[in-house]
Design an enzyme around this catalytic site. Sequence first.
Site, PDB file in Angstrom:
ATOM      1  N   HIS A 158      -4.054  -8.976   2.102  1.00 43.09           N
ATOM      2  CA  HIS A 158      -5.489  -8.814   2.280  1.00 43.09           C
ATOM      3  C   HIS A 158      -5.881  -9.447   3.604  1.00 43.09           C
ATOM      4  CE1 HIS A 158      -6.338  -8.168  -2.273  1.00 43.09           C
ATOM      5  NE2 HIS A 158      -5.991  -7.064  -1.642  1.00 43.09           N
ATOM      6  N   TYR A 214      -0.441 -15.833  13.338  1.00 43.03           N
ATOM      7  CA  TYR A 214       0.482 -16.966  13.213  1.00 43.03           C
ATOM      8  C   TYR A 214       0.821 -17.292  11.763  1.00 43.03           C
ATOM      9  CZ  TYR A 214       0.028 -18.045  18.158  1.00 43.03           C
ATOM     10  OH  TYR A 214       0.085 -17.982  19.524  1.00 43.03           O
ATOM     11  N   HIS A 226      -1.922   3.554  -5.683  1.00 45.45           N
ATOM     12  CA  HIS A 226      -2.553   2.314  -5.225  1.00 45.45           C
ATOM     13  C   HIS A 226      -2.750   1.332  -6.381  1.00 45.45           C
ATOM     14  CE1 HIS A 226      -5.273  -0.328  -2.974  1.00 45.45           C
ATOM     15  NE2 HIS A 226      -4.920   0.327  -1.897  1.00 45.45           N
ATOM     16  N   LYS A 237      -2.599  -2.580   7.705  1.00 44.54           N
ATOM     17  CA  LYS A 237      -4.048  -2.488   7.837  1.00 44.54           C
ATOM     18  C   LYS A 237      -4.598  -3.696   8.588  1.00 44.54           C
ATOM     19  CE  LYS A 237      -8.163  -1.686   4.980  1.00 44.54           C
ATOM     20  NZ  LYS A 237      -8.650  -1.524   3.583  1.00 44.54           N
ATOM     21  N   ARG A 263       0.846  -1.191   0.000  1.00 43.69           N
ATOM     22  CA  ARG A 263       0.000   0.000   0.000  1.00 43.69           C
ATOM     23  C   ARG A 263       0.887   1.248   0.000  1.00 43.69           C
ATOM     24  NH1 ARG A 263      -2.415  -3.790   3.298  1.00 43.69           N
ATOM     25  NH2 ARG A 263      -4.512  -4.423   2.639  1.00 43.69           N
ATOM     26  N   ARG A 294      -0.991  -2.240  -6.923  1.00 45.46           N
ATOM     27  CA  ARG A 294      -1.534  -3.437  -6.283  1.00 45.46           C
ATOM     28  C   ARG A 294      -2.536  -4.133  -7.198  1.00 45.46           C
ATOM     29  NH1 ARG A 294      -1.081  -4.307  -1.122  1.00 45.46           N
ATOM     30  NH2 ARG A 294      -3.261  -4.843  -0.709  1.00 45.46           N
TER      31      ARG A 294
END
Length: 412
Positions: free
Chosen positions: A365, A375, A338, A275, A248, A341
Amino acid sequence: MARPTKPLTDTECRNAKPADKDRKLFDGGGLFLLVRPTGSKLWRLKYTRPAGSESLLSFGAYPELSLTAARALRDEARALLTKGIDPQLQRQQDKEAAALAAENSFEAVARAWFAKFMTGKSASHRERTINRLESDIFPWIGKRPVGEIRPQEVLACLRRVEERGAIETAHRVRWSCSKVFRYAIAAGMADSDPADLLTEALTRPSPKAFATITDPIKVGELLRALEALEASLIVRCACRLAPLVFVRPGELRQAEWAEIDLERAEWRIPPSKMKSRVVHVVPLSRQATTILRELAPLTGRGRYVFPGERSNERPMSENTVNAALRRLGYSKDEFTGHGFRKIASTLLNESHLWHRDAIERQLAHGERDEVRAAYNYAEHLPERVEMMQWWADYLDKLKIGADFIAFPPRVA
């Protein structure tokens, strides 16, 4: 029979002089002006409590509190006495109720929620959230007890946001309000969430994708334009690295040298910048490490890989890459920072060479299960390392040939 008290005049109050000891100028009905030796003039009410004892009630200082205002307060106090209510006790109860209402006001509860649950969010997200509440909500319902606010009151605030054309912002503000009400419910200060009822009452935002380019020929043209960009080395390197790592824009411009291991060809972005709020691993291709090694002598001794023009202590502006794209002739409706991406997502998926989960993980995402996400940040990492090198090689091929469209095979 007691003689009636002659009412005071404002002139008498104004001209009253101090003496060696306190003076009392009576106005009637128990109201008097206490003139202190210091010169201060204070309104007092002498009255008999419902229980039979005498007491004094303070109203304020003259001339800040006028004679007319003092008489109005006296009349209110005497009206309470006729109902058997001690005005001093009533004043204390009113003060306690006001303090409780202030503690339970929407603004107080919202700030408590913000301090408790927004601490781990990015600085920009926190700033946007509190600024929206302060400008769009607090002026209208901030002082209202959180448990008494009706859906119509919240909707009126959100309508004002919609009326200025900020449709998506209205939905985000509603979401923040809902979080505040849910926090209040958990704390026992409210019984319902009026903001939750307003989802269908707001104008639906029009789906709007980030402007981008996905035609391989046009992608090649973009890459050649970036290669020829006339700008500082910092800006040129940021623009050349962006399509190779497809993070991003905020993650790119805030990159720090401490996060990057050129020997291992790996960039680990900490949770605080992501994010998804989990660490993100970006395998670095040979092309990406070459760009970073080129830049290291210039910025490597500082904190940020891409520092701002005015200070090495701050990252480059969020508009820097977009401004470079504008200079290259790409309007904001054609392409934005952006968009790198979207290029990667589209062409990597269309290649049918890579596991979809590997692509999604590299795009960072969000994982719905936060525990699983914490994890599994390195999930599919071996394939992602191979994919990122393949991607960089593929972009090189697009860059050197406008008619190159076919996807090269994976290296065995």
